[in-house]
Scaffold this active site. Sequence first.
Site, PDB file in Angstrom:
ATOM      1  N   GLU A  23      61.443  23.470   3.954  1.00 14.07           N
ATOM      2  CA  GLU A  23      61.088  22.874   2.647  1.00 14.07           C
ATOM      3  C   GLU A  23      59.568  22.788   2.500  1.00 14.07           C
ATOM      4  O   GLU A  23      58.828  22.952   3.480  1.00 14.07           O
ATOM      5  CB  GLU A  23      61.703  21.484   2.513  1.00 14.07           C
ATOM      6  CG  GLU A  23      61.191  20.497   3.554  1.00 14.07           C
ATOM      7  CD  GLU A  23      61.216  19.058   3.060  1.00 14.07           C
ATOM      8  OE1 GLU A  23      60.526  18.764   2.060  1.00 14.07           O
ATOM      9  OE2 GLU A  23      61.899  18.231   3.687  1.00 14.07           O
ATOM     10  N   LYS A 157      66.089   9.684   6.227  1.00 12.59           N
ATOM     11  CA  LYS A 157      64.779   9.053   6.392  1.00 12.59           C
ATOM     12  C   LYS A 157      64.981   7.562   6.638  1.00 12.59           C
ATOM     13  O   LYS A 157      65.798   6.921   5.984  1.00 12.59           O
ATOM     14  CB  LYS A 157      63.951   9.275   5.128  1.00 12.59           C
ATOM     15  CG  LYS A 157      63.570  10.734   4.969  1.00 12.59           C
ATOM     16  CD  LYS A 157      62.327  10.880   4.116  1.00 12.59           C
ATOM     17  CE  LYS A 157      61.763  12.266   4.279  1.00 12.59           C
ATOM     18  NZ  LYS A 157      62.613  13.291   3.644  1.00 12.59           N
TER      19      LYS A 157
HETATM   20  N1  PSU Z   1      59.111  14.662   3.951  1.00 10.17           N
HETATM   21  C1  PSU Z   1      58.035  13.908   3.717  1.00 10.17           C
HETATM   22  N2  PSU Z   1      57.869  13.407   2.466  1.00 10.17           N
HETATM   23  C2  PSU Z   1      58.745  13.641   1.438  1.00 10.17           C
HETATM   24  C3  PSU Z   1      59.884  14.447   1.706  1.00 10.17           C
HETATM   25  C4  PSU Z   1      59.999  14.923   2.978  1.00 10.17           C
HETATM   26  O1  PSU Z   1      57.253  13.671   4.627  1.00 10.17           O
HETATM   27  O2  PSU Z   1      58.553  13.182   0.335  1.00 10.17           O
HETATM   28  C5  PSU Z   1      60.885  14.774   0.621  1.00 10.17           C
HETATM   29  C6  PSU Z   1      61.997  15.695   1.109  1.00 10.17           C
HETATM   30  O3  PSU Z   1      61.730  16.949   0.536  1.00 10.17           O
HETATM   31  C7  PSU Z   1      63.261  15.081   0.532  1.00 10.17           C
HETATM   32  C8  PSU Z   1      62.703  14.258  -0.572  1.00 10.17           C
HETATM   33  O4  PSU Z   1      64.164  16.066   0.105  1.00 10.17           O
HETATM   34  O5  PSU Z   1      61.537  13.702   0.007  1.00 10.17           O
HETATM   35  C9  PSU Z   1      63.620  13.200  -1.092  1.00 10.17           C
HETATM   36  O6  PSU Z   1      63.001  12.585  -2.178  1.00 10.17           O
HETATM   37  P1  PSU Z   1      63.864  11.745  -3.226  1.00 10.17           P
HETATM   38  O7  PSU Z   1      64.278  10.514  -2.479  1.00 10.17           O
HETATM   39  O8  PSU Z   1      62.934  11.478  -4.366  1.00 10.17           O
HETATM   40  O9  PSU Z   1      65.017  12.635  -3.609  1.00 10.17           O
END
Ligand code: PSU
Length: 303
Positions: A23, A157
């Site tokens: 990603e 996370k």
């Molecule tokens: N890794 C990081 N920071 C991020 C992300 C990953 O260090 O912001 C991203 C990933 O791409 C994940 C996303 O899919 O955060 C999820 O964000 P949200 O909760 O807005 O869907």
Amino acid sequence: MTIKLSKEVENALANGKPIIALESTIISHGMPYPDNVKTALMVEKFIRERGAVPATIAVIAGEIRAGLTADEIDELGKKKDVVKVSRRDLAYVVSQKRWGGTTVAATMIIAKRAGIKVFVTGGIGGVHRGASDTFDISADLDELGKTNIAVVSAGPKAILDLNKTLEYLETKGVPIIGYQTTKMPLFYTMSESEEVLYRFEEASDIATYIKAHNQLNLENGVLIFNAISAEDALPYTEVENAIDQAIREMKRAGISGKEETPYLLSKVAEITKGRSLKANISLLLSNVALGVEIAKALTNNEN
Ligand code: PSU
Ligand code: MN
């Protein structure tokens, strides 16, 4: 969907070589410059050294890409106006010729359509704490429910509500495979209480599982959770305290929506004096090593 492949990815697809999708939100929104670019290039090198091909996925001036040059990764990591691109943002960045860092959800879509079978990331998005009021549930979870690709991560996370995330994944029919673990990996740390669904000891066993999943024509994705190594993991209570503080500061700052995850991760890095960032890099490399083994075993299984 038109996807522009790098030469390396194109050759690997044509020759059935193992490919690892990566990603790019982690580059555009996840880490500060130049750590973001250094990490991305290090991850790519690590994949090549292990005999697989990296396919970093992003949107470059409206073009959907699988496989970037080092210069493109550098620009993506430096640029200020890169869009955080989830499923809903794809047509916007394409039509407006913008640059986009793809989340887990958007990366899954693109990688799957490019014909890549394994995608490695740090931690997946999920149900945010306080979601019963805010309704903040990452589109990553719905994507896992409908797009079939194997996603290797170190769990949800740590900033998320673990139990609600697991319930949501169950509702969506997403299996959780633990690599040599029955305890639930939680990104920089480990959860004591949660059990993963199925435990496997070898990457080749996971490949056999994925093959069965594919033969059943199940359309959803498969989650493979790989725990951060004990020596690199941060203590659970330290992580929880840092997250509590980060959430309080986030509320005070009035941050919400797509800014939440990047804000909280950088706050936690600040509070832990960079230790969470170090843990993030270490778990990413460990996930990549596992992803490569699975991708290799999958290509063996197919031939
Ligand atoms: N890794 C990081 N920071 C991020 C992300 C990953 O260090 O912001 C991203 C990933 O791409 C994940 C996303 O899919 O955060 C999820 O964000 P949200 O909760 O807005 O869907
Ligand atoms: Mn959200």
